[in-house]
Design an enzyme around this catalytic site. Structure first.
Site, PDB file in Angstrom:
ATOM      1  N   HIS A   1       1.911   4.627  -2.707  1.00 27.55           N
ATOM      2  CA  HIS A   1       1.671   6.751  -2.588  1.00 27.55           C
ATOM      3  C   HIS A   1       3.154   6.639  -2.907  1.00 27.55           C
ATOM      4  O   HIS A   1       3.180   7.497  -3.762  1.00 27.55           O
ATOM      5  CB  HIS A   1       1.290   6.374  -1.250  1.00 27.55           C
TER       6      HIS A   1
ATOM      7  N   HIS B   1       3.592   6.317  -6.829  1.00 29.63           N
ATOM      8  CA  HIS B   1       3.215   7.555  -6.762  1.00 29.63           C
ATOM      9  C   HIS B   1       4.517   8.315  -7.605  1.00 29.63           C
ATOM     10  O   HIS B   1       3.745   9.350  -8.278  1.00 29.63           O
ATOM     11  CB  HIS B   1       1.902   7.799  -6.176  1.00 29.63           C
TER      12      HIS B   1
ATOM     13  N   HIS C   1       0.498  -1.116  -0.379  1.00 26.70           N
ATOM     14  CA  HIS C   1      -0.109  -0.312  -0.086  1.00 26.70           C
ATOM     15  C   HIS C   1       0.497   1.149   0.260  1.00 26.70           C
ATOM     16  O   HIS C   1       0.628   2.327  -1.165  1.00 26.70           O
ATOM     17  CB  HIS C   1      -1.466   0.364   1.129  1.00 26.70           C
ATOM     18  N   GLU C   2       1.285   1.293   1.068  1.00 27.33           N
ATOM     19  CA  GLU C   2       2.538   2.611   1.012  1.00 27.33           C
ATOM     20  C   GLU C   2       3.564   2.533   0.283  1.00 27.33           C
ATOM     21  O   GLU C   2       3.792   4.208  -0.263  1.00 27.33           O
ATOM     22  CB  GLU C   2       3.380   2.851   2.557  1.00 27.33           C
TER      23      GLU C   2
HETATM   24 ZN   LIG Z   1      -3.064   5.410   1.929  1.00 27.60          ZN
END
Ligand SMILES: [Zn+2]
Length: 604
Positions: A396, A399, A392-393
């Site tokens: 980010h 991105h 998940h991290e």
């Molecule tokens: Zn998040």
């Protein structure tokens, strides 16, 4: 009694498990030098005032002057906050963080004149510059985000007056926080081991997941008894907050609070409406999932307090951080070799602060800015949940990486509306990878349910909140008083609609609206639901193996804030003003619900 695990101090953690912040500032001296330089730069900013109207060249000079102060200030701020979070008990880091916060405040007030001065330029003149002046080209969208809101910006005097009323207008929201976080006192209840514990919001979150029905029932009843006692005060704080949103929307010439809140990012209200419509059409899927819960838990009656207890045992999958890195690389391989190279760079260049230590901030996040690596804070545990957090991290951080390496500084960030899409896409890819890789029934059941629970909590529940939030704003706008009874009555109906007949609608749940801080965020929660659904659809597109679809996804990661969020997502292949992407996400939910039902039956 279980042995109490002692956390290491920051100094005891081995360096390769910590993030390396020296590329930002080599040492304290380098930080101090940068701080001093930025500080005097900030002092120069008011001198730029009054120049904008002189033409495109002056406008460019001012923009670049302002950005060249913001950029290094942001770097100081990010560095100090990362330092602070690695050990919040460290007094030196506390001071750094405090100083950079004050620096940012000073910066903000030294450039507050910019927007009003820009908008004071004659509309046609400015339009002319934006269309024709070559030197402004790199800043056209940046300036448009300000000028597009022109009709909603009042005269400088009126804006100043509203800003001065800010504290008073926020009083209801502040009162809610004080009452909810500080003043409410909850009684003692029994925990899993039969010990008496003082109920709190944190303890409640644990007890409501207890495998013992009587423990979660008691926590639920006792918590809501307290909220019920204060329901008139909570109705008053919520109403005050709604009135503030409605007042400010009207004052800024928006048709309503929803349009005002969504207009900031240029999100059309059709995005909100499409979500609510589609979720309502698919509520039978939630009803089916809830009924399955009841069946698996073998309960004669399913209550609202039975919705959070785990229905699958912990899987026998455990990972060291080293093994988790390997798994993450395999799960994300579908994103292509370039993406994987940067994930490896994150692993090999110490962008990640891995393990827990005394004083370290809890939870997990990805953080950084244009001129730093996209760092990740974790509190690693050797389990599947931590692997989900890692990817998940990483979503980010990748991105951020792609954005900062493909956009100029002015477009080097991205809005909340698109942020959670990159992280949730990675989680969805991990889900797919695990289901394909581990045939063990226990693992399959855990992973499927992890997905279904995530979907329930993010798409269904947040849309329920969004519907309620919109209802109360509309009712207040129509002059209907938001009394506690009125709010509870509507909330109960909404809750029954969402969860269906398989669950007993306990009367206590009617007061749930009173304890949800998100109702004070101003049309924020719908983005959790749209983001999750969009990520589902994007993950399916990536998994289709079509090169173009993958490239379109990477293109979204590279876009930053160079365009409005809806346009960025359209280019990635998802039109969020329509319901197709939602229908696709629900089809995926249904498929996995089918699988889970079958599996549950076969496991008895
Ligand atoms: Zn998040």
């Amino acid at each position: 009694m279980a042995e109490v695990k002692q956390l290491p101090t920051r100094k005891q953690v081995s360096p390769e498990l910590t993030w390396d912040l020296t590329p930002i500032y080599h040492d304290q001296k380098a930080f101090e030098q940068a701080f001093e330089a930025v500080s005097s730069q900030i002092d120069q900013l008011p001198a730029l005032q009054g120049e904008l109207k002189n033409g495109p060249k002056s406008l460019l000079k001012v923009i670049e002057g302002i950005l060249s102060a913001i950029r290094p200030a942001e770097k100081l701020y990010v560095y100090a906050s990362l330092k602070h979070d690695q050990d919040t008990s460290n007094a030196i880091n506390q001071a750094l963080s405090g100083r950079t916060q004050m620096l940012m405040t000073r910066l903000g007030s030294n450039i507050a004149w910019f927007e009003p001065e820009l908008l004071a330029i004659d509309r046609q003149t400015l339009e002319d510059w934006l269309k024709n002046a070559p030197e402004l080209k790199p800043y056209v969208h940046y300036l448009r985000t300000i000028t597009d809101e022109r009709d909603h910006v009042l005269t400088p005097a009126a804006e100043k007056l509203l800003a001065q009323a800010g504290d008073a207008l926020n009083a209801s929201s502040d009162t809610f926080s004080v009452l909810n976080d500080a003043d409410l006192e909850f009684p003692a209840v029994e925990d899993n081991d039969g010990n008496s514990v003082q109920l709190s919001q944190g303890i409640y979150d644990q007890l409501i997941q207890s495998t013992k029905p009587e423990v979660r029932q008691m926590a639920f009843k006792q918590l809501y008894a307290v909220y019920h006692q204060f329901r008139h005060t909570f109705a008053s704080t919520l109403m005050g907050n709604v009135k503030t949103h409605n007042f400010l929307a009207k004052a800024h010439h928006y048709s309503d609070a929803r349009q005002a809140a969504m207009g900031v990012n240029h999100i059309p209200v059709s995005v909100f409406d499409a979500l609510v419509t589609s979720v309502n059409e698919h509520l039978p899927l939630l009803h089916r999932y809830v009924a399955l819960r009841k069946q698996i838990l073998k309960l004669p009656e399913l209550h609202m307090y039975d919705l959070y207890t785990p229905i699958t045992g912990e899987p026998k999958l455990s990972y060291s951080f080293e093994q988790a890195k390997e798994e993450a690389l395999k799960a994300l391989a579908v994103l292509g070799p370039d993406y994987l190279d940067h994930v490896k760079e994150a692993f090999n260049s110490r962008w990640i602060d891995v393990v827990e230590n005394k004083g370290k901030r809890s939870g997990a996040y990805s953080s950084g800015m244009y001129d730093t690596s996209p760092y990740i804070l974790l509190n690693w545990q050797d389990n599947l949940e931590s692997l989900f957090t890692l990817v998940h991290e990483m979503g980010h951080s990748m991105h951020s990486y792609y954005t900062t390496h493909n956009q100029p500084y002015q477009y080097g960030d991205y809005s909340i509306f698109v942020a959670e899409i990159a992280s949730t896409t990675n989680e969805t890819l991990l889900t797919d990878y695990l289901l394909k890789t581990y045939p063990d029934k226990q693992v399959q059941a855990y992973v499927l349910n992890h997905y279904l629970d995530g979907f329930k909590g993010t798409v269904f529940r947040q849309t329920q909140f969004a519907e309620f939030e919109h209802f109360v704003h509309e009712q207040d706008g129509a002059g209907h008083p938001l009394t506690a009874d009125f709010l509870s009555q509507h909330y109960l109906q909404l809750n029954q609609k969402y969860y269906g007949d398989a669950v007993i609608s306990d009367p206590e749940i009617a007061d749930e609206w009173s304890r949800i801080p998100h109702f004070y965020y101003n049309y924020y929660v719908y983005q959790y639901a749209t983001g999750f659904a969009a990520a589902n659809t994007l993950a399916s597109r990536i998994l289709s193996g079509d090169e173009n679809k993958r490239a379109a996804y990477l293109n979204y990661l590279k876009s930053g804030s160079s365009d409005y969020p809806i346009q960025v997502m359209q280019k990635a292949g998802v039109d969020m003003t329509k319901t197709d992407y939602l229908d696709q996400a629900f089809a995926q939910f249904e498929k996995r619900l089918d699988q889970f039902e079958k599996l549950a039956k076969s496991m008895g």
